[in-house]
Every structure is written in C-alpha cells, then in structure tokens.
Write an enzyme that holds these catalytic residues in place. Structure first.
Site, mmCIF file in Angstrom:
data_model
loop_
_atom_site.group_PDB
_atom_site.id
_atom_site.type_symbol
_atom_site.label_atom_id
_atom_site.label_comp_id
_atom_site.label_asym_id
_atom_site.label_seq_id
_atom_site.Cartn_x
_atom_site.Cartn_y
_atom_site.Cartn_z
ATOM 1 N N GLY A 63 0.784 -1.230 0.000
ATOM 2 C CA GLY A 63 0.000 0.000 0.000
ATOM 3 C C GLY A 63 0.814 1.276 0.000
ATOM 4 C CB SER A 64 4.326 2.201 -0.677
ATOM 5 O OG SER A 64 4.582 1.805 -1.999
ATOM 6 C CG ASN A 65 2.194 3.171 -5.815
ATOM 7 O OD1 ASN A 65 2.617 4.237 -6.272
ATOM 8 N ND2 ASN A 65 2.819 2.021 -6.009
ATOM 9 C CE LYS B 217 -8.030 -15.827 -7.519
ATOM 10 N NZ LYS B 217 -6.943 -16.656 -7.958
ATOM 11 C CG MET C 252 -0.315 -8.486 -7.998
ATOM 12 S SD MET C 252 0.598 -7.158 -8.840
ATOM 13 C CE MET C 252 1.582 -6.516 -7.473
ATOM 14 N NE ARG C 253 -7.506 -11.961 -7.271
ATOM 15 C CZ ARG C 253 -8.555 -12.132 -6.465
ATOM 16 N NH1 ARG C 253 -9.747 -11.744 -6.845
ATOM 17 N NH2 ARG C 253 -8.397 -12.678 -5.276
ATOM 18 C CG HIS D 202 3.878 -2.255 -15.357
ATOM 19 N ND1 HIS D 202 3.438 -3.513 -14.965
ATOM 20 C CD2 HIS D 202 5.061 -2.439 -15.973
ATOM 21 C CE1 HIS D 202 4.336 -4.416 -15.353
ATOM 22 N NE2 HIS D 202 5.328 -3.797 -15.975
#
Ligand code: GAR
Length: 199
Positions: free
Chosen positions: A17-19, A65, A90-91, A109
């Site tokens: 969660g740094s972004n 999912k 990442m999905r 990215h």
C-alpha cells in the site's frame, strides 16, 4: 453540494500500500475534491489495511474469486465511483466487468511499458528481469486498463537512470520513489479534467 471526483482502490494479496499512501497523502493537500470511497483487499492480513485505517478509508475484504466482480460492481455503483485505481492489484479484470463498469480504470506498472509488461510481470519479477537485461533506464508507467495485461493506453511515464543499481531490489526502491510522484499527479490531473467537464 460541491461535486467530487470519487475514486476506489483495488489491491490484491499482501499489498503493502505504499502507492495508496502516496495518493492519499497527495489528495489530502492538493485542493481538488477527490474522495477515496473504499479500498478492496483480497487478504485480511494485507499490510495496506493499517494504512487505510490511518487515512480513515473504508476497506472491503473480497476473497471469493467467483463473486469478486459482481460484488465490486455493486460497491462501485452505490458509491458513484468515477475512477478505479489499481495499486498492487495483480489480477486481470474480465471483459464483462470492463464493459459493465462505466468509469475509468488505471494501473501503475513499475517499468517503462511496453517493455517488461504482460502476464506474470508484476512486482519484483519486473525488476529482476530489468536487472538481468542490464537496462540503463527503468521507470514507471500509468496506463488505462483494458482486457490485456499492461496493454491499455499509456497516460504518463517517468524514466530514471538505473545503471548505478547493483541489484533488482535497488532498482525497485528507485522506481517506487517515482511511482509515488507519478501516480498522485496523474490522479489529480484526471480529477481536474473530469471536474472541469462536469462542473
Ligand atoms: C508497485 O511497485 C506497483 O507498480 C506494482 O506493485 C507494487 C505495489 O506496491 N504493480 C504491478 O506490478 C502491477 N503489474 P505498493 O503496494 O507498495 O503500492
């Protein structure tokens, strides 16, 4: 009431969660009415939850999912979300979901797309590949999300020299620093454009 630009974050796995933190810090001081409506997590023990608590952002745990996208759509509609911000998600989102959700979806990215993107290229794997290829430069790319991994239209990129880096970890650190500048800038720009158009 003042119109706001509503965003929701999507993360998966043990997201740091740094972004998320960089974006939240920025929107608190940027003077544009951007509201973080919620954050999706797929693991209850993801470190990002502590950051969400710090900023008072509601987090929603969706681990199944099969029902993930249906439930997500319900939350998005209920909260009138204009922009989905993938931050360590990442999905792949299905074509059906992309057609049903009317807002924009963006991703960050950790490389200079179109190089070092595609299926399986995420997180440290990207930096390991960049290091192995002895690249002199790397960077970050923010792009719209479409039905193919990392192939949506690029919104912004930032390039940095990495020829001094002696490991993939060092590259990751340098790239993350610029991700934290680039992602908030792009989100602010999209918010300004939207609010100008629909004011
Ligand atoms: C970031 O480096 C982001 O670019 C990358 O995962 C990391 C998440 O870190 N995303 C991808 O590789 C997507 N293909 P964070 O949880 O600290 O923001």
């Amino acid at each position: 009431m003042q119109k706001s630009y509503n965003i929701a974050f999507l993360t998966s796995g043990k997201s740091m969660g740094s972004n998320f933190e960089a974006v939240m810090t920025h929107i608190q001081k940027c003077n544009v009415p951007i509201r973080a409506k919620f954050l999706i997590i797929t693991r209850a023990d993801a470190p990002i939850t502590q950051r969400a608590e710090k900023f008072g952002v509601k987090f929603i745990f969706l681990d199944d999912k099969k029902t993930f996208e249906q439930k997500l759509l319900t939350f998005l509609n209920k909260n009138n979300v204009h922009l989905i911000v993938l931050a360590g998600f990442m999905r792949k989102l299905s074509e059906d979901f992309l057609q049903k959700y009317p807002g924009d979806i963006i991703n960050i990215h950790p490389a200079l797309l179109p190089k070092f993107g595609g299926k399986g290229m995420f997180g440290m794997r990207v930096h390991e590949e960049v290091f192995q290829m002895k690249e002199n430069f790397s960077g970050a790319s923010v792009h719209y999300v479409n039905e193919r991994y990392d192939e949506g239209k690029i919104i912004a990129q930032r390039k940095i020299p990495i020829d001094h880096c002696t490991s993939a970890e060092e590259i990751a650190k340098e790239v993350l620093k610029i991700e934290h500048e680039l992602y908030p800038e792009v989100i602010e720009k999209l918010a300004r454009e939207y609010l100008e158009l629909y004011k």
